[in-house]
Design an enzyme around this catalytic site. Structure first.
Site, PDB file in Angstrom:
ATOM      1  N   ASP A   1       0.281   4.844  -0.206  1.00 49.23           N
ATOM      2  CA  ASP A   1      -1.195   6.602   0.583  1.00 49.23           C
ATOM      3  C   ASP A   1      -0.298   7.559   0.843  1.00 49.23           C
ATOM      4  OD1 ASP A   1      -2.867   3.824   1.681  1.00 49.23           O
ATOM      5  OD2 ASP A   1      -1.726   3.757   3.493  1.00 49.23           O
TER       6      ASP A   1
ATOM      7  N   ARG B   1       4.304   3.819   8.561  1.00 49.50           N
ATOM      8  CA  ARG B   1       5.790   4.489   8.441  1.00 49.50           C
ATOM      9  C   ARG B   1       4.339   5.988   8.115  1.00 49.50           C
ATOM     10  NH1 ARG B   1       7.718  -0.685   6.888  1.00 49.50           N
ATOM     11  NH2 ARG B   1      10.287   0.122   7.410  1.00 49.50           N
TER      12      ARG B   1
ATOM     13  N   GLU C   1       1.040  -1.492   0.172  1.00 48.24           N
ATOM     14  CA  GLU C   1       0.012   0.058  -0.117  1.00 48.24           C
ATOM     15  C   GLU C   1       0.850   1.495  -0.145  1.00 48.24           C
ATOM     16  OE1 GLU C   1      -3.090  -0.240   3.498  1.00 48.24           O
ATOM     17  OE2 GLU C   1      -2.835   1.576   3.575  1.00 48.24           O
TER      18      GLU C   1
ATOM     19  N   GLU D   1      -3.530  10.443   2.693  1.00 47.80           N
ATOM     20  CA  GLU D   1      -4.280  10.363   3.031  1.00 47.80           C
ATOM     21  C   GLU D   1      -4.912  11.780   3.678  1.00 47.80           C
ATOM     22  OE1 GLU D   1      -4.894   5.978   5.520  1.00 47.80           O
ATOM     23  OE2 GLU D   1      -3.006   7.525   6.054  1.00 47.80           O
TER      24      GLU D   1
END
Ligand code: NAG
Length: 330
Positions: A109, A137, A107, A111
């Site tokens: 991201d 992380r 993944e 966000e």
């Protein structure tokens, strides 16, 4: 979540091009590259499918996903976030293969975490590789503009050797693959996603700042959608097929000295959280962390408990959970 079939007719090829790393990259219309993921009519197309509005109301959020999976690439969108009171609202622009590899997914991201009126949106980036969900992380930042005022470009560049996050072509985070990292570096094909959803439970704080549907619908606008990568079969993929794309991506992932100084300045002024310096979570920072004493000092002044060290043992458990949510920073 599973992919729903595209509900839309395929439009004719859109011949809009943007310039990027010395190469012309086609901007795809929605139906050329994406499918609706959820939210039925909370996903609305505009401008012949060149813009997508995702909304969240009391009934549902909404989202879309790329039709293909990619092994490396340049993934980008111009995004305008909902304005005013947005506490508990989460907008995500990310890559994942979680529906295909449940136990060992990858993944990457972006966000966007909403906030109470008068406080800005906060941005978080995060990376998981091969199911490394026990090692977060995360980094969090505030911005030098109001992301609800206008469109800004958010980009994920993912190559075999590094991941770079950009905002308006300014690199904000560089994540280099190291041997010691092992499987923690994303290395299996992923789809690109964009979603808006109710993060009330994620953003805990005793439910104090939950989504308030008095202000709904919350609408996030997306345009200039760019998918530029090597599309592959997720199971029988061979990384050889992607060699040419990978080489050109590696070239484009070179950060120039002027970009690097912008990145350093961004991180100096706007980074509010970095897992590398979170002593309540990691007694020993994860292997890739290169500790910069000035950065450490600045974060420590900003949040002495999280970044300050050893005196707060009693709070370790609480803080390490809270740092995964956005609650403590709203
Ligand atoms: C990824 O995870 C799988 C399943 O847990 C494991 O068999 C594999 O060795 C891992 N790959 C790497 C590169 O760590």
């Amino acid at each position: 979540m599973t992919k729903l079939p595209s509900l839309f007719l395929v439009l004719t090829l859109v011949s809009v091009f943007v310039c990027g790393f010395g190469k012309r990259i086609p901007i795809l219309s929605f139906d050329e590259g994406y499918s609706q993921l959820f939210g039925d009519d909370n996903l609305v197309l505009h401008r012949d499918g060149k813009a997508v509005h995702l909304s969240l109301n009391e009934r549902t959020g909404s989202g879309f996903v790329s039709q293909d999976l990619y092994l490396h690439g340049y993934f980008s969108a111009s995004i305008k976030l909902p304005a005013d009171y947005t506490a508990g609202v989460v907008v995500a622009f990310y890559m994942s293969n979680g529906d295909m590899f449940e136990k060992n997914h990858d993944e990457i991201d972006f966000e966007f975490l909403g906030n109470i009126r008068g406080k800005d949106w906060r941005i978080q980036t995060n990376i998981y590789g091969n199911g490394s969900t026990s090692v977060g992380r995360e980094e969090r930042y505030n911005l030098w503009f109001d992301p609800a005022d206008d469109f800004h470009q958010y980009t994920i560049l993912w190559t075999d050797s590094q991941i770079i996050f950009y905002i308006d072509n300014v690199p904000i985070r560089e994540f280099k693959r190291t041997a010691a990292m092992g499987g923690d570096f994303p290395s299996k094909p992923m789809s690109l996603y964009a979603t808006i959803w109710d993060g009330s439970d994620w953003a805990t704080n005793g439910g104090k700042y939950r989504v308030n549907y008095k202000y709904a619908p919350y609408v996030a606008e997306f345009s200039d959608l760019i998918l530029h990568g090597c599309a592959v079969d997720p199971i029988e993929f061979s990384s050889k097929k992607c060699d040419t794309t990978s080489q050109s991506l590696e070239l484009s992932a070179t950060i120039t000295p002027s970009q690097r100084s912008k990145m350093d300045s961004f991180r100096r002024k706007h980074m509010t959280y970095s897992y590398c310096y979170d002593q309540t979570r990691y007694k020993v920072p994860p292997v890739e962390c290169v500790i910069n004493p000035r950065e450490a000092e600045r974060l420590k002044r900003f949040d002495p408990v999280t970044f300050g060290g050893r005196r707060h043992h009693g709070k370790r458990h609480h803080r390490s959970r809270a740092s995964r949510s956005e609650a403590d920073t709203i």
